[in-house]
Scaffold this active site. Structure first.
Site, short mmCIF file in Angstrom:
data_model
loop_
_atom_site.label_atom_id
_atom_site.label_comp_id
_atom_site.label_asym_id
_atom_site.label_seq_id
_atom_site.Cartn_x
_atom_site.Cartn_y
_atom_site.Cartn_z
N LYS A 177 0.83 -1.22 0.00
CA LYS A 177 0.00 0.00 0.00
C LYS A 177 0.86 1.26 0.00
O LYS A 177 0.35 2.36 -0.28
CB LYS A 177 -0.95 -0.01 1.20
CG LYS A 177 -2.09 -1.00 1.05
CD LYS A 177 -3.08 -0.91 2.19
CE LYS A 177 -4.24 -1.87 1.98
NZ LYS A 177 -5.21 -1.83 3.10
N ASP A 256 -6.14 -9.92 10.02
CA ASP A 256 -6.41 -8.72 9.23
C ASP A 256 -7.88 -8.35 9.29
O ASP A 256 -8.25 -7.18 9.52
CB ASP A 256 -5.98 -8.99 7.79
CG ASP A 256 -6.21 -7.82 6.85
OD1 ASP A 256 -6.18 -6.67 7.32
OD2 ASP A 256 -6.41 -8.05 5.65
#
Length: 353
Positions: A177, A256
């Site tokens: 990211k 996550d």
């Protein structure tokens, strides 16, 4: 100096006493450490477990409750400071990658060593779901995911070496990211199709970055690549099915999911942990590994027994017993009255306090 704790028989239990150790019967945790015994709870324990013993903070020490509260408060402050420091190191890792395409493995090791030595998992789990600034999500999420992954790995009895590699992978699972445009990552509204496809690139981008790290085990880069793959083949980027997904990726997928859903995001507020565990259980039938989910849910539920909760009728209560088959509808005590939420269609928990 007089001991701060003492062992008593359940039949000698009195309201107002505070447990100094988890109350466990037949390997089942019935009450969490630090729970204060209400009158009705005292009667219930005395009647059901008259031959058992439990450990309490000494009631004859007038400073005991304040000492206990101060100890808990100081531990929480220390844990939050640790998380903040680790998040800052994670931020440096992301910024370095954005600038140079190089993962600072020394910083990864530094964070991992700290996480591997974490104790007092109950308070750590509470710290993970504490309200925090949306702006720090990416870096704190990386640390939280690593902590949750290692915790689940320990429950699965992984070796120390595998736990270390799993921690690396958890920390780096979203490193791709750093190469995604911030305006897409931080968009408050719904992503359009092209923007979502751009976000999905982070798994491959992260894999390409991590595999270049000298001497790093391939399990780490594969976990980064596959952490969004799903059991039924509906994930990305490779649409792999169960047996082809690396075990580390399966563990990270659960960690996550839990942290993402219990965190405040730019596009929504956090969700109650019990509701998240219910969602994970539902997903275990098609998207997440059912065996790993079962271990995660069973152990996580133990952290919430005895916790204070806010009900949707405005009242405050305490969780007495959790049902793995109906996670969001536990047995709750409110002012010494017991309410089985599974029997109510209207009463529910809004948040854990």
């Amino acid at each position: 100096m007089k001991s701060l704790v003492m062992t008593i028989r359940c039949v000698d239990l009195q309201p107002g006493m505070v447990l100094s150790r988890d109350f466990i019967i037949n390997n089942v945790k019935l009450l969490n450490k630090d729970v204060e015994i209400s009158p009705k709870l005292a009667v219930k324990i005395m009647s059901q477990f008259p031959q058992e013993h439990l450990q309490i903070y000494r009631p004859d020490n007038p400073d005991n409750k304040s000492i206990y509260k101060e100890n808990i408060a100081s531990k929480k402050v220390k844990i939050e400071k640790d998380f903040s420091a680790l998040s800052n190191i994670a931020e440096n890792i992301f910024k370095e990658v954005a600038k140079s395409d190089e993962v600072e493995i020394k910083d990864v090791r530094k964070i991992s060593e700290k996480i591997m030595n974490f104790e007092d998992h109950g308070l750590i789990m509470k710290s993970i779901v504490e309200v925090r600034n949306v702006d720090e999500y990416t870096f704190r999420h990386s640390v939280n995911t690593a902590v949750l992954s290692v915790t689940l790995g320990k429950w699965l009895n992984l070796s120390n070496n595998n736990l270390k590699l799993l921690c690396y992978a958890g920390l780096l699972h979203d490193i791709g990211k750093s190469k995604i445009r911030p305006e897409i990552l931080n968009k408050k509204g719904n992503l359009n199709k092209n923007e979502f496809e751009e976000i999905k690139r982070h798994s491959r981008l992260g894999y390409d970055l991590v595999k270049k790290v000298p001497f790093i085990d391939t399990s780490v880069s594969l976990a980064v690549l596959m952490h969004h793959e799903r059991e039924d083949g509906s994930g990305y980027p490779l649409k792999l099915v169960s047996n082809n997904i690396h075990p580390f990726a399966k563990i990270i997928a659960i960690a996550d999911t839990f942290d993402a859903m219990t965190s405040n995001r730019v596009y929504r507020s956090k969700i109650c942990p019990l509701s998240v565990l219910e969602n994970i259980k539902a997903d275990s039938f098609k998207q997440l590994d059912p065996n790993y989910c079962s271990v995660f849910i069973t152990n996580m539920l133990n952290f919430y027994i005895g916790d204070n909760v806010a009900l949707n009728n405005g009242k405050l209560g305490r969780i007495v017993k959790l049902n793995p088959n109906n996670i969001t509808k536990p047995l709750v005590s409110v002012n010494d009255n017991f309410y089985d939420l599974s029997l109510s269609t209207s009463l529910c928990i809004e948040d854990i306090l």
